[in-house]
Design an enzyme around this catalytic site. Structure first.
Site, PDB file in Angstrom:
ATOM      1  N   GLN A 223       3.571  34.734 -65.468  1.00 57.12           N
ATOM      2  CA  GLN A 223       4.340  35.332 -64.390  1.00 57.12           C
ATOM      3  C   GLN A 223       5.736  35.735 -64.858  1.00 57.12           C
ATOM      4  OE1 GLN A 223       2.576  31.792 -61.648  1.00 57.12           O
ATOM      5  NE2 GLN A 223       4.265  32.869 -60.695  1.00 57.12           N
ATOM      6  N   ARG A 370       3.903  28.266 -54.885  1.00 57.34           N
ATOM      7  CA  ARG A 370       4.203  29.114 -53.724  1.00 57.34           C
ATOM      8  C   ARG A 370       5.464  28.584 -53.045  1.00 57.34           C
ATOM      9  NH1 ARG A 370      -0.418  32.593 -51.013  1.00 57.34           N
ATOM     10  NH2 ARG A 370       0.974  34.107 -50.125  1.00 57.34           N
ATOM     11  N   CYS A 371       6.523  28.483 -53.817  1.00 57.30           N
ATOM     12  CA  CYS A 371       7.643  27.642 -53.420  1.00 57.30           C
ATOM     13  C   CYS A 371       8.855  27.994 -54.268  1.00 57.30           C
ATOM     14  CB  CYS A 371       7.218  26.192 -53.686  1.00 57.30           C
ATOM     15  SG  CYS A 371       8.514  24.980 -53.700  1.00 57.30           S
ATOM     16  N   GLU A 741       6.249  32.952 -49.884  1.00 58.45           N
ATOM     17  CA  GLU A 741       5.949  31.532 -49.818  1.00 58.45           C
ATOM     18  C   GLU A 741       6.234  30.895 -48.463  1.00 58.45           C
ATOM     19  OE1 GLU A 741       8.836  30.949 -52.822  1.00 58.45           O
ATOM     20  OE2 GLU A 741      10.046  29.629 -51.598  1.00 58.45           O
TER      21      GLU A 741
END
Lengths: 796, 189
Positions: A223, A370-371, A741
Site C-alpha cells: 500500500q 481500516r483505521c 474507515e
C-alpha cells in the site's frame, strides 16, 4: 464560441461516475502480483515455526537441497552472514527476517526454499528438519509483566523486561482534581480483541534483480511503495535509484499491506543470489499467523461525571500487546497511535491517558486495520465508556451524548488530549440517525417486548475521528514527513495523466482523482488516466492507509490542477490577446471579462502550450504538487443499531442499522457509499465473529478461514445510509474528508452497545468482542461480565 | 528432462527439472487429461496432485481465477465445471478430464459483456476486484437454474464467496440487476 461545461456530465465533483477500474476486473483482466510471470522466474516458499517460543538447536536442510528442482535454501544463519537476519521495523524496533537464535511466535519465518515451482518448494520446506527446545510462552500483557516472566527480546541490549514503552498524554493533575470533585465515577474494563485485516489476496512479491544493470525491480502487494523503496534501500543496502517498487493491482489491503515482511526481503535476497526473478506468494495461513494483526488492546477507563450528566474528566489506561516485534506502522511521536483522539467529539474539560506496550509470543503487527493508527480502539473505548456512563447515571443514551457534544459554534475546538477539531454538526447528525431508526417508537417496542421476555436492544455510536495523516509538524514515519503528492501532465490534445504517491486497493482512485481534475479544469474525467504504484514514475508519497488518500493525495491532485490552471490562464490571455487580469474562469473555459462570448477552452490552452505559447514561456503543461495538510480532516458519524437477542442461545440478530456519515464534500457518492457499507460490514464482523486468539501454548486460533470467521452475504445485515449532513472540511481544497474507515472505526461500538442494551437487566457491564453466542449466553445466564482475553479458556 | 503434451492448437505444458543425476525426477507421475475451457478443447499433462486452480492459472494462464485461502472458504477461485459452481482449489486437475470448464474470461463475448459483468459495474458491486470473478461465476450458476431469484436466494447462493470490501449489499443488487436484464433478453415463451 465556447461554453462552460456541465460538471456532472463530464464526471466532475459529485458525479456517481461508474468506476474506470471495473472494466478490467469484471473481465478477469486485473493484474495482481500473483498474475505476473517473468521469464526464468522461480518460486519461493517459507518454512514457519510450529512453536510460539523455542530455542533453535539445529536446522538440517540437506534433504531439501537434494530435491530436484530446488535452487536455494535460505536459513537465518545464511542471512546473518549478509547482515540480513534482522531488519528494522517502522517503529524503531528490529524484526527477525529468518530466525537465528530463537523463534518468538508461532508462524515465524525459519527458512525458505526457492525452486522451479511452488509445489517443489513446498515439498522441500517439509524436508527441512528443525530441532526446537520449547520455552515458556507469553500470550497477554499481564503475563508479560509478571514477576519472573521470560524476557522475549533477549536479542536486544537494554531490554531487561518485556515492556516496549510507557507513554502518557494529557493533564494528570488536572484530571485527578476533576475526579476528586465528581458526583459519580463510571468505570469500564475491556479487551479489544486481536483481529486481522485479512484481505482476500495474501501478501506476495516478485523480486527481479538484473546483474547487468544493477537494478532491482520488485512487484509487490504494498500500500506504500515509496516507503518500501526507502526500507529496501536501508535493509538491502542498495542505492535507492537502483530500486523500483511496482505495486500492481492489490486484492484488498486494509492496513495489512503496509509493513515490510520477511518474505519480501527473502525474495529480494534470493533474486540477487540467483540472478533470476523469484516469486513469493503467501498462503492464507501464513498471512493470518504472521503478518500485521490489528488491535489487541486492553482498556481501564474511568469517567468523572456530574449528577446532571456533564462529563468532567476522562482517565484511560491502555495495555497493548504488540507481539514479538514492535512493527506497527505508526507516526513515530505516538506510541499507541492516535489513541488520544478519544473523546474528540465530546466537550471534556480535562483528560489523561497512560499507555503501556508489551511484547508477547504472538505475531507482530498492530497495523492500522481500516483505521488511523489505533483510532478504532480509541472510538470503541470512548463509545463503550459513554454507554456505561449514561447507564450509570440512569440517563437516556441519546440525551447524554447531546448534552456532552462539542456544540456547532465551538470550533475550532481543542480536545483534552491536544487535537484541534475544526468543524462539525454533531447534534444534527444524531437527530437524523434517531429519526431514521424511529428512536422513541423503538424504546416503546423494547419495553413491551421485555414484558414478554424478548430482549430487544438499541446501540448508538457517535464519533469524530482524525483522518488524513498528517501534517508534517506532527506526523512522520521513520522521520519521513507524512505529506503526499500529485503530478499532472496535460497532453496537447487536452487529454491528461495524473500520478500520485498514494496507492489504491479498491478505493477507486483511478475514477475519483480524474473527477477532481475534471472539477478543477473542466477536462472530462474520461479524458484523464490515473496511474499509481510505480516508484519510477509516481511522485514520492506515503501511500494509502489511514483514510489519508482523499485528505492528502486527493488534495494534492486539486492543487496540481490549480497550478495547471494558472499556467493555462496565461496561455488563454495570449490566445485572447488580452492581459491576464482581464481573463475570467468558468468550468472548462477562460473568457474575456468584458466580452464573455470571447473565450477559449482548456483544451485550446493545452494545444497552445505545445504549439502556440507566448514568447519566453516554458513549453508544455505539466506540474507536480506536494501537499502538506494544515490539519487532519474530522469526519463525524452516527451509527445506530437495533438487535434482538435470543435469551436461550445468546444468538443475536440485527434488526436495523442506520449510518449517518458527514464526510464533507463527496467526490463520488457511489464510491463513498461503497466505502461506508464495507466498513460497516467489518464493524459487524468484529462485533459478531471475527477474532484471533491464542491458547496457553501460543497456538494461534484463527489461522485459517475455517477458524477465522468472516461474514458472508448470508449473515451480513442490510444498512440504511444517510448523507443529509454535509460539513465541508474548512482546510481541504475541495472540502472533502476521509471516509474509508469511519464505519469500521465507529461501527463496532454500535453493535456491542445494542447487545449490552438488550441484556441490561442482567446488570452485566461488558462482554468482550466478538459477541459470540456462548459469551452472550454466559452473560445472560450467570449475570457476569465475560472476558475474551487470551489464553482461550479450556474445558478442563 | 522435458515433457511435451498436446499437438496442433493444444496446450503445451513443459516442466524442466534440474538434472541431479538421480531417478527422482523421472519418477514424477504424470497424467494426460482432455478438457474444454471456455469452449476450447485442451490437452494437458499434469501431476495428479495439481489443483484445478493452478492448472487454470499457471497452465492455461487464465489469471482471472484467483486463489485466496487454500481451504475452500473464500470462493475467489470459483469456476463452472459442467455448469456447476466449483471452487477450483478443491478440485484436482485430473478430475476435469472429459469435462467442461468456464472461467471469468469466458463470460463476455467478443462484442459485449455478460449482464452479470454489466450489473457489477452498474451497481458498484466490486472494489478491489479480487473476489469478483468468483462472485460472478457463483451468481451465474444461480441464474442459470433460477432466473428470478429473491434477494434471500441470491445471498444464500453467494454465501460460499467472501468479499472484504463491499459488504455484499451492492453485490446482491448487481446480481438482481443482471437477472432482470437476462429475463428481459430471454425470448418470450
Amino acid at each position: 464560441m465556447s461554453q462552460a461545461v456541465d460538471e456532472i456530465k463530464i464526471g466532475g465533483l459529485g458525479a456517481s461516475r461508474k468506476r474506470v477500474e471495473d472494466s478490467r476486473f469484471i473481465r478477469g483482466k486485473g493484474n495482481y502480483t500473483d498474475d505476473i510471470v517473468l521469464p526464468g522466474m522461480l518460486h519461493m516458499e517459507i518454512l514457519r515455526s510450529p512453536l510460539a517460543h523455542a530455542r533453535i538447536k539445529s536446522i538440517d536442510a540437506s534433504k531439501a537441497w537434494d530435491i530436484p528442482g530446488v535452487h536455494l535454501v535460505l536459513t537465518g544463519e545464511m542471512m546473518a552472514t549478509r547482515n540480513l537476519a534482522w531488519m528494522p521495523t517502522l517503529s524503531y524496533d528490529t524484526q527477525a527476517v529468518l530466525a537465528t537464535d530463537k523463534v518468538r511466535f508461532q508462524g515465524q519465518e525459519v527458512a525458505c526454499v526457492i525452486a522451479d515451482d511452488p509445489y517443489i518448494a513446498k515439498d522441500a520446506c517439509e524436508a527441512i528438519v528443525v530441532d526446537y527446545e520449547p520455552l515458556p510462552v507469553i500470550v497477554n500483557p499481564a503475563q508479560a509483566v509478571a514477576d519472573g516472566a521470560p524476557v522475549i527480546r533477549d536479542d536486544k541490549d537494554n531490554q531487561p523486561d518485556n515492556v516496549i514503552y510507557d507513554w502518557e498524554v494529557g493533564d494528570r493533575d488536572g484530571t485527578d482534581r476533576a475526579f476528586a470533585s465528581a458526583d459519580l465515577v463510571s468505570k469500564l474494563e475491556l479487551h479489544y480483541p486481536r483481529s486481522h485485516p485479512s484481505p482476500i489476496e495474501c501478501c506476495g512479491s516478485i523480486a527481479d534483480f538484473n546483474r547487468a544493470t544493477s537494478k532491482l525491480t520488485v512487484y509487490m502487494t504494498t500500500q506504500a511503495p515509496h516507503i518500501i523503496r526507502a526500507a529496501v534501500a536501508m535493509v538491502a543496502e542498495l542505492p535507492e535509484h537502483m530500486i523500483r517498487i511496482i505495486s500492481p493491482d492489490i486484492g484488498g489491503g486494509f492496513g495489512n499491506k503496509v509493513p515490510v515482511y520477511p518474505g519480501y526481503v527473502c525474495s529480494i535476497l534470493a533474486s540477487i543470489l540467483l540472478e533470476r526473478p523469484v516469486k513469493w506468494i503467501e498462503d492464507k495461513s501464513g498471512n493470518l499467523i504472521s503478518t500485521g494483526f490489528a488491535r489487541d488492546v486492553y482498556l481501564k477507563g474511568e469517567m468523572a461525571l456530574r449528577r446532571d450528566g456533564k462529563i468532567l474528566a476522562v482517565r484511560m489506561h491502555t495495555d497493548a500487546d504488540h507481539g514479538a516485534f514492535f512493527s506497527d506502522a505508526q507516526p513515530s511521536k505516538f506510541k499507541i497511535g492516535l489513541m488520544h483522539s478519544a473523546f474528540a467529539a465530546y466537550d471534556v474539560p480535562v483528560a489523561h491517558l497512560t499507555a503501556r506496550g508489551t511484547y508477547s509470543n504472538k505475531a507482530p503487527g498492530g497495523v492500522a486495520y481500516r483505521c488511523s493508527f489505533r483510532v478504532t480502539e480509541a472510538m470503541f473505548f470512548q463509545e463503550r465508556m459513554v454507554q456505561a456512563a449514561a447507564a450509570d447515571l440512569g440517563m437516556d443514551q441519546a440525551e447524554f451524548r447531546r448534552m456532552n457534544f462539542v456544540p456547532d459554534d465551538a470550533f475550532p475546538h481543542r480536545t483534552p488530549f491536544g487535537f484541534l477539531t475544526d468543524s462539525g454538526q454533531y447534534a444534527k447528525c444524531l437527530e437524523v440517525g434517531l429519526k431514521a431508526i424511529d428512536y422513541d417508537n423503538f424504546r416503546q417496542q423494547q419495553a413491551q417486548a421485555r414484558e414478554r421476555g424478548r430482549l430487544l436492544g438499541l446501540g448508538i455510536s457517535t464519533m469524530t475521528e482524525p483522518l488524513g495523516a498528517g501534517n508534517s509538524r506532527e506526523y512522520d514515519i521513520l522521520g519521513i514527513k507524512m505529506f503526499d503528492s500529485a503530478e499532472l501532465k496535460v497532453h496537447m490534445t487536452g487529454k491528461a495523466i495524473v500520478r500520485t504517491g498514494a496507492r489504491g486497493q479498491g478505493q477507486g482512485h483511478e475514477t475519483t482523482w480524474a473527477q477532481i481534475v475534471a472539477h478543477e479544469l473542466g477536462i472530462p474525467a474520461d479524458d484523464i488516466v490515473v496511474e499509481e504504484g510505480d516508484t519510477d514514475t509516481a511522485p514520492f508519497g506515503m501511500g494509502t492507509y489511514a483514510s489519508r488518500s482523499t485528505p492528502v493525495a486527493g488534495a494534492a491532485v486539486a492543487m496540481v490542477a490549480r497550478k495547471i490552471r494558472a499556467k493555462a490562464r496565461k496561455l488563454a490571455a495570449h490566445l485572447l490577446e488580452v492581459s491576464e487580469e482581464d481573463v475570467e474562469w468558468e468550468l472548462g473555459r477562460f473568457y474575456v471579462r468584458s466580452a464573455p462570448d470571447r473565450g477559449v477552452t482548456i483544451q485550446e490552452c493545452a494545444i497552445a502550450a505545445y504549439a502556440n505559447m507566448p514568447d519566453g514561456m516554458e513549453p508544455g503543461l505539466d506540474a507536480t504538487a506536494y501537499y502538506d495538510p494544515p490539519n487532519l480532516t474530522w469526519p463525524f458519524a452516527v451509527y445506530i443499531v437495533t438487535v434482538e437477542v435470543d435469551p436461550d442461545t445468546g444468538v443475536w440478530d440485527v434488526l436495523n442499522m442506520v449510518a449517518v456519515d458527514d464526510c464533507g464534500i463527496r467526490i463520488n457518492p457511489m464510491i463513498v457509499e461503497g466505502q461506508i457499507m464495507g466498513g460497516l460490514t467489518e464493524a459487524y464482523a468484529m462485533s459478531n465473529m471475527q477474532f484471533i486468539t491464542f491458547d496457553a501454548d501460543g497456538n494461534c486460533v484463527g489461522s485459517n478461514y475455517m477458524d477465522y470467521l468472516l461474514p458472508t452475504a448470508w449473515e451480513t445485515p442490510g444498512f440504511e445510509l444517510h448523507s443529509e449532513v454535509v460539513t465541508p472540511c474548512p482546510h481541504h481544497p475541495i472540502g472533502a474528508k476521509g471516509i474509508g474507515e469511519c464505519a469500521a472505526v465507529g461501527g463496532p461500538a454500535a453493535f456491542v452497545n445494542a447487545v449490552m442494551d438488550a441484556i441490561s437487566a442482567t446488570g452485566v457491564r461488558n462482554v468482550d468482542m466478538p459477541l459470540l453466542p456462548d459469551r452472550v449466553w454466559e452473560a445472560i445466564t450467570y449475570r457476569r461480565d465475560v472476558s475474551g482475553a487470551p489464553p482461550v479458556r479450556s474445558d478442563d | 528432462m522435458q515433457r511435451r503434451a498436446g499437438g496442433k492448437g493444444g496446450l503445451i505444458m513443459t516442466i524442466v527439472y534440474s538434472d541431479r543425476e538421480d531417478e527422482a525426477a523421472a519418477q514424477v507421475p504424470m497424467r494426460r487429461i482432455k478438457f474444454t475451457v471456455n469452449g476450447e478443447k485442451k490437452i494437458a499433462e499434469v501431476e495428479p496432485r495439481l489443483l484445478l486452480a493452478h492448472l487454470i492459472r499457471q497452465g492455461l494462464r487464465l489469471t482471472g481465477t484467483h486463489t485466496g485461502c487454500d481451504t475452500t472458504n473464500c470462493g475467489a477461485c470459483t469456476v463452472l465445471v459442467d455448469g456447476q459452481a466449483v471452487k477450483s482449489c478443491t478440485m484436482l486437475a485430473v478430475q476435469v478430464d472429459g469435462h467442461e470448464i468456464q472461467t471469468v474470461e469466458g463470460l463476455a463475448s467478443a462484442s459485449e459483456l455478460h449482464p452479470l459483468q454489466e450489473g457489477f459495474r452498474e451497481e458498484h458491486g466490486l472494489q478491489c476486484g479480487f473476489c469478483t470473478p468468483g462472485m460472478m461465476l457463483a451468481a451465474k450458476a444461480l441464474l442459470d437454474r433460477n432466473p428470478d431469484p429473491t434477494e434471500e436466494e441470491v445471498r444464500w447462493a453467494l454465501s460460499g464467496n467472501l468479499c472484504r470490501c463491499t459488504g455484499y449489499q451492492n453485490i446482491v443488487k448487481s446480481v438482481l440487476w443482471a437477472a432482470a436484464k437476462l429475463r428481459a433478453q430471454a425470448p418470450a415463451d
